[in-house]
Design a protein around this motif. Structure first.
Motif, PDB file in Angstrom:
ATOM      1  N   THR A 108      -5.738   5.281   7.958  1.00  8.63           N
ATOM      2  CA  THR A 108      -6.507   5.617   6.767  1.00  8.63           C
ATOM      3  C   THR A 108      -5.699   5.226   5.537  1.00  8.63           C
ATOM      4  O   THR A 108      -4.467   5.272   5.562  1.00  8.63           O
ATOM      5  N   GLN A 109      -6.391   4.845   4.474  1.00  9.52           N
ATOM      6  CA  GLN A 109      -5.695   4.597   3.215  1.00  9.52           C
ATOM      7  C   GLN A 109      -6.102   5.617   2.160  1.00  9.52           C
ATOM      8  O   GLN A 109      -5.836   5.440   0.968  1.00  9.52           O
ATOM      9  N   ASN A 110      -6.727   6.695   2.626  1.00  8.05           N
ATOM     10  CA  ASN A 110      -6.996   7.832   1.748  1.00  8.05           C
ATOM     11  C   ASN A 110      -5.676   8.563   1.515  1.00  8.05           C
ATOM     12  O   ASN A 110      -5.074   9.070   2.466  1.00  8.05           O
ATOM     13  N   PRO A 111      -5.178   8.613   0.270  1.00  8.23           N
ATOM     14  CA  PRO A 111      -3.854   9.194   0.014  1.00  8.23           C
ATOM     15  C   PRO A 111      -3.679  10.609   0.563  1.00  8.23           C
ATOM     16  O   PRO A 111      -2.607  10.940   1.083  1.00  8.23           O
ATOM     17  N   MET A 171      -1.672   4.435  -4.333  1.00  6.57           N
ATOM     18  CA  MET A 171      -0.544   4.072  -3.482  1.00  6.57           C
ATOM     19  C   MET A 171       0.136   5.325  -2.939  1.00  6.57           C
ATOM     20  O   MET A 171       0.239   6.343  -3.626  1.00  6.57           O
ATOM     21  N   THR A 172       0.600   5.249  -1.684  1.00  3.42           N
ATOM     22  CA  THR A 172       1.347   6.334  -1.060  1.00  3.42           C
ATOM     23  C   THR A 172       2.838   6.101  -1.292  1.00  3.42           C
ATOM     24  O   THR A 172       3.349   5.006  -1.045  1.00  3.42           O
ATOM     25  N   LYS A 193       0.812  -1.214   0.000  1.00  2.00           N
ATOM     26  CA  LYS A 193       0.000   0.000   0.000  1.00  2.00           C
ATOM     27  C   LYS A 193       0.851   1.272   0.000  1.00  2.00           C
ATOM     28  O   LYS A 193       0.348   2.358  -0.252  1.00  2.00           O
ATOM     29  N   GLY A 194       2.124   1.128   0.328  1.00  2.00           N
ATOM     30  CA  GLY A 194       3.001   2.291   0.380  1.00  2.00           C
ATOM     31  C   GLY A 194       4.433   1.910   0.081  1.00  2.00           C
ATOM     32  O   GLY A 194       4.851   0.767   0.295  1.00  2.00           O
ATOM     33  N   ILE A 195       5.198   2.875  -0.430  1.00  2.00           N
ATOM     34  CA  ILE A 195       6.611   2.653  -0.752  1.00  2.00           C
ATOM     35  C   ILE A 195       7.424   3.821  -0.213  1.00  2.00           C
ATOM     36  O   ILE A 195       7.054   4.985  -0.387  1.00  2.00           O
ATOM     37  N   VAL A 196       8.519   3.510   0.438  1.00  2.00           N
ATOM     38  CA  VAL A 196       9.525   4.505   0.775  1.00  2.00           C
ATOM     39  C   VAL A 196      10.674   4.303  -0.198  1.00  2.00           C
ATOM     40  O   VAL A 196      11.295   3.231  -0.223  1.00  2.00           O
ATOM     41  N   LYS A 225      -1.173  13.974   4.763  1.00  2.00           N
ATOM     42  CA  LYS A 225      -1.288  14.939   5.859  1.00  2.00           C
ATOM     43  C   LYS A 225      -0.621  14.416   7.123  1.00  2.00           C
ATOM     44  O   LYS A 225       0.083  15.152   7.823  1.00  2.00           O
ATOM     45  N   ILE A 226      -0.831  13.134   7.415  1.00  2.00           N
ATOM     46  CA  ILE A 226      -0.198  12.525   8.589  1.00  2.00           C
ATOM     47  C   ILE A 226       1.314  12.516   8.430  1.00  2.00           C
ATOM     48  O   ILE A 226       2.060  12.869   9.349  1.00  2.00           O
TER      49      ILE A 226
END
Length: 334
Positions: A310-313, A259-260, A228-231, A318-319
């Protein structure tokens, strides 16, 4: 005299030689028996939460530690957590976010050598940690080799030396010298948000360190695995290639799919800045989140924590851009 809860989770500090090498085997009480000096510092209660090499630590273990601390806050004046050094900085970062705004010291420590070994660093680290846990400054800290490090700024940078941890891009919170707790009076002053306990997390976060020649289709594989996310650890200040084997289009494609993606630097010190070079601006224009000067450990655990809420991009962004536990400073602000 203050009462401190000692939480044993394993690590080198509690290890003995077994068939397959060093393995955590000792209980919290056994560790404390080796350090009778603690009786002069505080009253101690102990609990064995888990016993593992920290290489085996999983996000659910962070949540278990956080819940134990949370449920014990009213009973104790502070907490000392014995933990393996290899992933201690991940745990200290995760706890910094999960615990919310805590009003008591929560200290993680460990050792490079078992407490049973001659000339081990374990006894000093534990004593220093209890002294810190009896102090007046609340928050999550790593205490190691006499240094007090903010939980979101700690990183293990040496594999064998006793000074294994450094505070990355942030001053030490203080030191413990000859049994005396000395806070750093020159820490930057910031107004941090107050935030509640929340141990929800999403473990589907991938860390990608770029190398010259990275295949853009790596992003298809990451997506197919359900992340769901990548750094992304880019080059220099956070540069991402946009010519041969351009990664920009794939990054944009994944972000359009929800995806974030955070882009940071591979360099541990001085942080990233995507606004300076074209290789940074082009990826910033696609809407990636800048990692600023956060440690890898803080970025990964913060993204897991954010996606657990949350999975809202837009909300995740914001977080990630909110400073909760001194985890980042924007360029030119520290």
């Amino acid at each position: 005299m203050k009462t401190i809860l000692f939480i044993n989770t394993g690590g080198t500090i509690s290890s003995t030689y077994q068939e397959h090498g060093l393995t955590p085997t000792q209980s919290a009480d056994h560790i404390l028996e080796q350090i009778p000096e603690l009786r002069q510092i505080c009253q101690v209660e102990a609990i064995d939460l888990m016993s593992m090499d920290s290489t085996n630590t999983q996000p659910e273990d962070w949540a278990a530690i956080a819940w134990l601390v949370r449920s014990s806050l009213q009973k104790y004046d502070g907490f000392v957590i014995a933990h393996g050094t290899d992933t201690m900085a991940y745990t200290s970062s995760a706890l910094s976010f999960m615990l919310g705004t805590v009003d008591k010291p929560v200290v993680l420590t460990g050792s490079q050598v078992s407490i049973l070994a001659e000339n081990s660093d374990s006894k000093k680290n534990v004593i220093d940690s209890f002294i810190t846990a009896c102090g007046e400054r609340p928050g999550v800290f790593v205490v190691f080799n006499g240094k007090i490090i903010n939980g979101t700024r700690a990183s293990k940078v040496r594999t064998r030396s006793y000074n294994a941890f450094e505070s990355i891009n942030y001053p030490y919170i203080g030191t413990v010298v000859n049994g005396q707790l000395i806070y750093n009076e020159d820490l930057p002053e910031r107004k941090l948000v107050q935030y509640p306990y929340n141990d929800n997390y999403c473990s589907e976060v991938f860390l990608l360190r770029l190398i010259p020649g990275t295949n853009p289709h790596i992003f298809d594989a990451i997506r197919s695995l359900g992340y769901k996310g990548i750094v992304i650890e880019g080059f220099g200040l956070g540069g991402v290639p946009f010519k041969e084997r351009s990664l920009i289009n794939k990054i944009e494609e994944l972000m359009r799919g929800g995806m974030t993606i955070v882009v940071t630097t591979q360099c541990p010190y001085e942080g990233g800045d995507l606004t300076i070079y074209e290789v940074g601006q082009r990826v910033l224009e696609k809407g990636v989140i800048p990692g600023y000067d956060m440690t890898t450990e803080a970025l990964v655990t913060k993204m897991m924590w954010a996606l657990g809420q949350t999975q809202n991009p837009a909300e995740v962004a914001k977080i990630m851009d909110t400073n909760y536990a001194e985890e980042f400073s924007k360029p030119g602000t520290l």
